[in-house]
Scaffold this motif. Sequence first.
Motif, PDB file in Angstrom:
ATOM      1  N   GLU A 270     -41.864  25.375 -15.826  1.00 33.84           N
ATOM      2  CA  GLU A 270     -40.465  25.294 -16.258  1.00 33.84           C
ATOM      3  C   GLU A 270     -40.357  25.465 -17.766  1.00 33.84           C
ATOM      4  O   GLU A 270     -39.425  26.102 -18.266  1.00 33.84           O
TER       5      GLU A 270
ATOM      6  N   LEU B  92     -40.884  29.096 -18.485  1.00 34.45           N
ATOM      7  CA  LEU B  92     -39.702  29.863 -18.086  1.00 34.45           C
ATOM      8  C   LEU B  92     -38.549  29.633 -19.050  1.00 34.45           C
ATOM      9  O   LEU B  92     -37.759  30.540 -19.314  1.00 34.45           O
ATOM     10  N   SER B  93     -38.462  28.394 -19.564  1.00 39.66           N
ATOM     11  CA  SER B  93     -37.421  28.105 -20.545  1.00 39.66           C
ATOM     12  C   SER B  93     -37.629  28.925 -21.809  1.00 39.66           C
ATOM     13  O   SER B  93     -36.680  29.471 -22.384  1.00 39.66           O
TER      14      SER B  93
ATOM     15  N   ARG C 207     -36.703  32.422 -21.019  1.00 43.98           N
ATOM     16  CA  ARG C 207     -35.242  32.581 -21.023  1.00 43.98           C
ATOM     17  C   ARG C 207     -34.729  32.725 -22.459  1.00 43.98           C
ATOM     18  O   ARG C 207     -33.888  33.572 -22.749  1.00 43.98           O
TER      19      ARG C 207
ATOM     20  N   LYS D 130     -31.729  32.861 -11.855  1.00 43.69           N
ATOM     21  CA  LYS D 130     -32.882  31.990 -12.038  1.00 43.69           C
ATOM     22  C   LYS D 130     -33.039  31.732 -13.529  1.00 43.69           C
ATOM     23  O   LYS D 130     -32.140  32.018 -14.314  1.00 43.69           O
ATOM     24  N   GLU D 131     -34.194  31.164 -13.911  1.00 43.84           N
ATOM     25  CA  GLU D 131     -34.398  30.882 -15.320  1.00 43.84           C
ATOM     26  C   GLU D 131     -34.326  32.153 -16.152  1.00 43.84           C
ATOM     27  O   GLU D 131     -33.806  32.156 -17.266  1.00 43.84           O
TER      28      GLU D 131
END
Length: 574
Positions: A194, A197-198, A201, A231-232
């Motif tokens: 996560e 992915l953050s 992003r 999604k992310e």
Amino acid sequence: MSVIMVLAYVLTRTRAYTAIMARKEVTPGQQIGMALIFGIFSIYGTLSGIDFMGAIANIRDLGPAIAGLIGGPWVGIGAGLIGGLHRYTLGGITYIPCSISTVLAGLAGGLIYSCRKGEFVSITGAVVFMALMEAFHLGLNLVIVKPFSQILPIIQNISLPMILTNTAGMGIFAFIIHNLIRERETQRTKELIESELSVARDIQMSIVPKIFPPFPERPELDLFAVLEPAKEVGGDLYDFFLLDEDHLCFTVGDVSGKGVPASLYMAVTKTLIKAKADINLTPDEILYQVNNELCADNDSGMFVTEFLGILTISSGELVFSNGGHNNPYLCRQNGEVAALPKVPGLALGVMEDFAYACAGVKLGAGDSLVLYTDGVTEAMSPTGELLKDQRLENILRECAGETARAEVGHILSSTRKFMNGASQSDDITILVIKYLGPKQLACRLKNKLEEIEDLARAVENFAAANNLPEQAVFQVNLCLDELLTNTISYGFPGGGEHEIAVGITLQGGTLVITTRDDGLAFNPLEQAEADISQSIEERPVGGLGIHLVRNMMDEIEYRRESGQNVLIMKKLIK
């Protein structure tokens, strides 16, 4: 066994065990607390046991053994002392070896903890350890308790039940502990993913323009855009940039698939478009080159639908090409909404050397171009109904007269309202380009009085395009007429052909009018004020035109620059 499961669940949720799992130092208070918990459990193991011929078949050693395995020697010994002292007070023929074995179970578990540096043993290892501990417990009874003939039948009858019960308890507890360890590892892996992915992003959002207004020095344009991945990270893209001072290139695309692969393909596509875009190329030629680049070594089989347009800012002329993307909408200032003419085209990355087509329209002042991805039209309600094109057209009709930011906000909020809490199934991208028309007028006229009339018409057209009030237009034309008539009539005594430049710029709520000529130096601001209190017969000839200019304009500035008269007038638009 039920009590063991409850104990394991509760214990693994405590701060002390969290500290153990994180390899952090366990405080003395936490160690005492754990020793008390497992000591009480050891007492419970005794009380829940079965009296058999003066001995008690029990799970007393289980508590201290577990305490030592998860908390270390001192926790294990502490729990063992509590359980052992309690057993000692109960008496019976086995009270001494049973009490000793309970303390030793805690110590043995603690030593294993120290040897493994706090890492919990495997389930098999825990079961074998408990079986050996109970075998030792039973053997200690055979050695200490006398007479041997009395203790032997007891051990023969209770040895198997005690070993099986204690090892089963340890197995259950170890199983729960290992499940928790795997759960924590899974959680850490999830948090790491996560976090990555953050970051992905953030990187993706930094790739697309996000500073608005993007061209504050260009009042002819009003742009705003939004990208919301399902999604992310996602595969939608938008971009806009100036090819030169008079041409805006813009694009919106949608990569096949979602997630990280789509976002990487999106970044490559956006980079290629910006690299290939050139003022000497038409949109179809740009798409042709980008398509060939994407087709080369496209082992992933991904593709991207793409719309690309080039807007001539000074005239509103728009040429565009479409690579299989949703057709944008043109929203006229009068409220009319219609899709742009369809242009056949294939998604980029599918077939090399595909010939794209080109089309064009003309934007008027106040018209908006709305580009979007299918995350809007394919937005789904809780009942599974799609938003579709017709609803989008109705939404766009409600945006007449709004700014680009307001239009994007209305489309997005209307889409969410239609979804009514349903999950977003696809990336949503919206780009609105509102063409405000030219905010400046540049004219060059010869030193001929008849050309002043052409200038007046140009000023009126400029005013109509920018919704300027009629009174302000009348006053500007009147002042220009007076000044230019004076310049043409008296500024060029030597005759010949000369050029006068007139520029009008709308800066916010102020009109800035500039005139330049190479006539005789003449500063109208140095002229005496006309005495309008006198009658026409008594009043000196001249000066009335300058009087009108001074009273109709809010600011006037004159300078002589490079052999030219430069007069700057400012008119506030109310």
